[in-house]
Structure formats: structure tokens, C-alpha cells
Design an enzyme around this catalytic site. Structure first.
Site, mmCIF file in Angstrom:
data_model
loop_
_atom_site.group_PDB
_atom_site.id
_atom_site.type_symbol
_atom_site.label_atom_id
_atom_site.label_comp_id
_atom_site.label_asym_id
_atom_site.label_seq_id
_atom_site.Cartn_x
_atom_site.Cartn_y
_atom_site.Cartn_z
ATOM 1 C CG HIS A 248 -2.194 -0.780 0.875
ATOM 2 N ND1 HIS A 248 -2.965 -1.417 1.809
ATOM 3 C CD2 HIS A 248 -2.791 -1.008 -0.315
ATOM 4 C CE1 HIS A 248 -3.986 -1.993 1.203
ATOM 5 N NE2 HIS A 248 -3.901 -1.769 -0.081
ATOM 6 C CD GLU A 490 -12.280 -14.395 -30.570
ATOM 7 O OE1 GLU A 490 -11.447 -13.886 -29.811
ATOM 8 O OE2 GLU A 490 -13.498 -14.178 -30.478
ATOM 9 C CG ASP A 514 -9.346 -16.018 -27.327
ATOM 10 O OD1 ASP A 514 -8.832 -16.626 -26.376
ATOM 11 O OD2 ASP A 514 -10.293 -15.226 -27.196
ATOM 12 C CB CYS A 561 -9.329 -6.187 -32.163
ATOM 13 S SG CYS A 561 -10.118 -7.795 -32.035
#
Ligand code: PEP
Ligand code: MG
Length: 616
Positions: A248, A490, A514, A561
């Protein structure tokens, strides 16, 4: 948290006792709101790959490598900072009630201090990171800490400091025993709050690293509270011995724009107060007493990178046209209307893939047609007349839809998902198609079907699109005369039969994420298969080329894409393969456009043909 429950886990909660129903309802309500997390946390964009430095510089004797935590180059005098807490007393107490009461006061004061730190964060424009301190405050009310403290004070007559320390250590241990690395680092939060309370109880003032002049802060570790109290105008950078890039403290440093490196190890102890140090927060490199030559090289390199980024950003609104006048459309991939502003400011000419999954996941029933209409319309409107390709639902498999009772599958990536699932759920699918068509009446909207393997799937999907259009007409609603419709390529079977699709589809969009995993049988995201999962493999390039050629032979266009579209190393290759459009994450747009402007299409073609025929 100490159960190790992560986002997406299914948990069963049972309760007994007088208020059990109310408790269960409260937990259910929290779960319905994803415990306050509306969206998965944004991925921190990967730092720009550092340009290679000369070998003699890398061999510099006093250089250390840590975890890149917050980007930026910094140099200056080192300021060492270490807190030593007084020893925890071991005495027993005579009056437990008085001890408990004054310990309560101490907790109250710590709470007030955390609130003051929160205000400080706001003044550093890092208010968003305030949730971290807010979580610290909640530990002060947590029964998991307070019950054992009270018990030890009253039943064992333990003094409050010892009782508190014991409870903190036990809770921290239960975090450290968790299997998930991110959750394990939460032990540090418990320890940080623990220290803060102890410091106050034992009469130590609240610590703030003392800096009288601009310096690089060197510490074994830092807590979020300590970072919040830093004066950003004096802290040039932060370097710590321990800690990872998800602590953090690091998140806070990043939100305050301070360069930081963590996990530099014991080597950091060589640094003495006032020594000059140099650090690159993006690469995690740290140098002690750097030579003048190194200082110059690192700073010049950072200036060059910054200038190149600024130049690309300044021209990001211009089209991407090669030197020999071939224009390539550069679009953004988005997941919701929230992504549109960044897409446009990065120079996107429209949206190449609008992933609609987010509307369907993590809920008990599918979204209504109206809800979808509003969501799609909001995106189209925000794009101000620029085109958007809405991809129909790509869920199922590894992205479960609770309301469909999907069975667990051994191979979700090869399972019942996306178009397969939509064709089997025609009513749900048609409500999405009607919502898209309604938006297409007013805006330049295109439709795209994901995970198409068979020509018959395309035919069935298109038939349902026609039915959806008829249904709208029967309702008396306007429908567009025509809506451009395409498929994602894909799955290798679709790429290899692209000639069959080309006369019918309006466009192809190649999903290399993919396509690569199915071509090489290498699951995307599996780190052990990283070297096998290669979108540059000639087999994948061959498929891309086939699709582009099949499209062009029928006067259609093809886009890429997947992540590859935004990879600057792939731009020349994809343009050379004849791809008409590239759609990517917004931050990559300015650089990719800049690269296209520097290309010569004719030579990129020759080069691409050579590369794709080169065996690996
Ligand atoms: C792809 O597979 O390349 C793609 C763009 O789709 P997603 O990443 O959503 O699977
Ligand atoms: Mg995909």
C-alpha cells in the site's frame, strides 16, 4: 480477508442466533455490491521498456536492482530514515479496567491521526488512495484485534502494549499463511497500524521522515501513514530495502507521483546519509554515487523517452498514414463508457471492440434490453459520431454467468461460451441484438460475433439478428436499413475458411489473443507457456495473412484487435500484411500511430512477407 477469499470465489455464509437473518441479509447486500468494488482494479500499465544502457554502465559496481514501484528518474542526496520503537514492557497491571480505558483513548487518538493523514493526502491530490488509510482506521475497530487485547488485559493482567503487540502479530501471521501473494502483503497493513498505535501508547511522537532539503528517502520499509506525511516537494524519490510492488505504501507513492523502488535488499545499507544516488523507478535500477557519465546517460535517456512520448501524444489526433499514403485506422478497445474519454484523448478514431461482457457478469439475472440499450447508447454518444463495433456477449467458460447454471468444464477455453452459448440462448441473445439495433438507428454502430468456428454459426447468428430486427419492427420501433456485421477470427478453423465467410461478412476482426492460444495450444496467461504463446509465430502470421487476403479479394476489410495490435514491435509487420485497422488499448495509440507515419507501406509489405515465411 483471512479466509483467503478472492474476487470471483464462491462463498457460503451461514449464521445462527437472534440476529442471524439480519446479518445474512447485510452480507448478501455487500456481496451484491461486490463489497464496494464496482470494477476490477485497473491494471497498472506496464512501464515502458527501458532502452538498453551501455554494458560498462550496467557493470557499475554500486548498482542495485529492486522492484519497480513508481516510475520516474530521480537523483539527489540520500536521506536515511529508520524508526526504532522502544522495547515493549513486560509488566503485569493492577487495574485492568483503567488500562483498557486509557488504551481506548489511545486508539481514539490514533483514529484522529489517521483522519488528519487522510486530509493531508487530499492536499497532495492523492485522495483516491485514501481508501488505504481508511482500511487502517477500520482495523482499530476490528474485533479480531480488540477482543484478544481486552481478553489479555482483563484475564491475564497483561499490559496494553504487550497485549496489543501479541494480537497484531497473530493477525499478521494469519495473513502470512494465506496462499495468495497479494493477500499476504496485507500483513504489512496490520503491522503498520499496530506500530502506529504502539508508538502513540509508548509516548513516541507520530513519525514523519524529517527532510530539510530535497532528497531521496532511503528506509528499510515505509508505512502508508509515513508516506502520506511526506512533503512531495522535498521527496525526490523513495528507495526501500523490503516490500514488493503491491504494498500500500507503494500505491500511495505512485498516486503522489513520487518515483519509488522497493525490495532493494541489504545492499541498500551501503548508502550513507548525504551520498548521491540515482534511481529509475520504471526499471527498478538504483545506483550509489553514480559517475558523471552515468548520470548524464540516464537523464538523457529519460528525457528522450519523455520527448518521444510527448511528440506522439501531440500528434495523436492526426490520422495514421504511411509515407506512401496508405491510411490505417487506429481504434480503441473498450469495456464500458468509462473508457471512452481516455480513448479519445489518446487519438482513437473510434472503437474497434466494445467488450460487452461487463454488463452480464457478476449479477443474478441477465441485463434487460433497456439497460443494454442505455449502456450501448452512452458509448455511441460519447464517441461523438465516431464508429463503434459492439461485440456480442463473449462469456461462459472461464467467465461464468450465475443465472445460466453453467456446468463446470474441464477446459473452459474450449468450452460452451460466447457465440456457442448465445445461439443456445436465443432469447437472451436477441435482447442484446435488439438493444444494439436500436442504437444503430442513430449512431454508426457495427455488430461483431465472437469465437466463430463454423460458417453455420455465422449463418445462425445473422438469422437471429434478422429476427431481432423484425421483432423491433413488429413493436413499431425504428430499425436501421442495414447494420454492418462481422466476425471475430480467433479460432483457426475460421481463419482457414475465411474465403467462405468473406462474401457474406462486412468485415473480419482478428483476435490474436485467442488465435495465438488456439493455434499453438498454449493457454493465454499461463506463465509457464509464455515462450510458446507467441503471436509472431509464422503459423499465426500465416492465418492473419489468409484472412486479410480473403477479405480484400471480396472488397472487405480486416482488423487486428488482440494485444498484438498495440505492440509497437508488431506495427510494421501487421501494416505490411495489409491489415486495414488496428484496435488496441488506448495508451498504445499515440506511439502506434507515430510508427505508422514513419513506415513505407511498399517496403513493409516486402519485409512482412519475408518475416512470415521465416521458420522459427
Ligand atoms: C482476442 O481474443 O484477441 C480478443 C480481442 O478478445 P478477448 O481478448 O476479449 O478474448
Ligand atoms: Mg478473444
Amino acid at each position: 480477508a483471512t479466509l483467503g477469499v478472492l474476487r470471483g470465489h464462491e462463498i457460503q455464509v451461514s449464521a445462527t442466533g437472534p440476529e442471524s437473518q439480519a446479518a445474512l441479509a447485510a452480507i448478501q447486500a455487500l456481496a451484491d455490491q461486490a463489497f464496494g468494488d464496482a470494477e476490477p482494479p485497473e491494471a497498472v500499465s506496464a512501464p515502458a521498456a527501458p532502452t538498453a544502457l551501455s554494458p560498462d554502465i550496467l557493470a557499475h559496481p554500486a548498482s542495485l536492482q529492486g522492484a519497480p514501484a513508481s516510475p520516474g528518474i530521480a537523483t539527489g542526496p540520500a536521506a536515511l530514515y529508520q524508526v526504532t520503537l522502544p522495547a515493549i514492557p513486560a509488566h503485569v497491571i493492577a487495574d485492568p479496567a483503567a488500562e483498557w480505558a486509557s488504551f481506548q483513548e489511545c486508539l481514539e487518538k490514533t483514529r484522529a491521526q489517521i483522519m488528519a493523514d487522510l486530509t493531508l493526502l487530499q492536499s497532495h491530490n492523492a485522495a483516491k488512495a485514501g481508501d488505504i488509510l481508511e482500511a487502517h482506521r477500520l482495523y482499530l475497530e476490528d474485533a479480531a484485534l480488540l477482543d484478544p487485547v481486552r481478553d489479555a488485559i482483563f484475564n491475564q493482567k497483561m499490559n496494553a502494549a504487550a497485549a496489543w503487540q501479541q494480537a497484531v502479530e497473530r493477525l499478521a501471521q494469519s495473513y502470512l499463511a494465506l496462499p495468495d501473494a497479494y493477500q499476504r502483503t496485507r500483513a504489512k497493513d496490520v503491522e503498520d497500524v499496530g506500530q502506529q498505535v504502539l508508538a502513540r501508547w509508548l509516548g513516541e511522537p507520530d513519525t514523519a521522515p524529517p527532510l530539510s532539503r530535497p532528497a531521496i528517502l532511503i528506509a528499510p520499509d515505509l508505512s502508508p501513514a509515513e508516506i502520506a506525511r511526506l512533503d512531495p516537494s522535498l521527496v525526490l524519490g523513495i528507495a526501500t530495502e523490503s516490500g514488493g510492488s503491491s504494498s500500500h505504501a507503494v500505491i500511495l507513492a505512485r498516486s503522489m507521483g513520487i518515483p519509488a523502488i522497493t525490495g532493494l535488499g541489504p545492499g541498500l545499507r551501503q548508502v550513507q546519509d548525504g551520498m548521491t544516488v540515482l534511481m529509475d523507478g520504471a526499471s527498478g535500477e538504483f545506483w550509489i554515487e553514480p559517475s558523471q557519465a552515468l548520470l548524464v546517460e540516464v537523464t538523457e535517456q529519460s528525457v528522450r523517452e519523455k520527448d518521444a512520448r510527448a511528440a506522439a501524444q501531440a500528434q495523436s489526433h492526426l490520422p495514421a498514414i504511411t509515407r506512401d499514403q496508405r491510411q490505417v485506422r487506429v481504434m480503441a478497445n473498450i469495456g464500458s463508457v468509462k473508457d471512452v474519454a481516455l480513448a479519445l484523448s489518446s487519438g482513437a478514431e473510434g472503437v474497434g471492440v466494445f467488450r460487452t461482457e461487463f454488463l452480464f457478469l457478476q449479477r443474478q439475472a441477465p441485463p434487460s434490453e433497456e439497460e443494454q440499450y442505455q449502456a450501448y447508447r452512452a458509448v455511441a454518444e460519447a464517441l461523438g459520431g465516431r464508429p463503434v463495433i459492439i461485440r456480442t456477449l463473449d462469456a461462459g467458460g472461464d467467465k461464468p454467468l450465475p443465472y445460466l447454471n453453467l456446468e463446470k468444464e474441464a477446459n473452459p477455453y474450449l468450452g460452451w461460451r460466447a457465440i456457442r452459448l448465445c445461439l443456445a440462448q436465443p432469447e437472451m441473445f436477441k435482447s442484446q441484438l435488439r438493444a444494439i439495433l436500436r442504437v444503430a438507428v442513430e449512431f454508426p454502430v457495427k455488430v461483431m460475433f465472437p469465437m466463430v468456428a463454423l460458417f453455420s454459426e455465422w449463418q445462425a447468428a445473422r438469422r437471429l439478428l434478422q429476427e431481432a430486427s423484425l421483432e423491433l419492427r413488429e413493436r413499431g420501433q425504428a430499425v436501421p436499413a442495414a447494420v454492418e456485421t462481422g466476425i471475430m477470427v480467433e479460432i483457426p478453423s475460421a481463419a482457414l475458411t475465411a474465403e467462405q465467410f468473406a462474401p457474406e461478412v462486412d468485415f473480419f476482426s482478428i483476435g490474436t489473443n485467442d488465435l495465438t492460444q488456439y493455434t499453438l495450444a498454449a493457454e493465454r496467461g499461463n506463465p509457464r507457456l509464455a515462450s510458446l504463446y507467441d503471436p509472431f509465430h509464422p503459423a499465426v502470421l500465416e492465418l492473419i495473412q489468409r484472412v486479410v487476403q480473403a477479405a480484400h479479394a471480396q472488397g472487405k476489410w480486416a482488423s487486428v484487435c488482440g494485444e498484438m495490435a498495440g505492440d509497437p514491435r508488431a506495427t510494421s509487420l501487421l501494416v505490411g500484411l495489409g491489415v486495414d485497422e488496428l484496435s488496441m488499448n488506448a495508451p498504445s495509440i499515440p506511439q502506434v500511430k507515430q510508427i505508422i507515419r514513419g513506415l513505407d507501406y511498399a517496403s513493409a509489405r516486402v519485409q512482412a512477407n519475408k518475416e512470415h515465411s521465416t521458420a522459427h
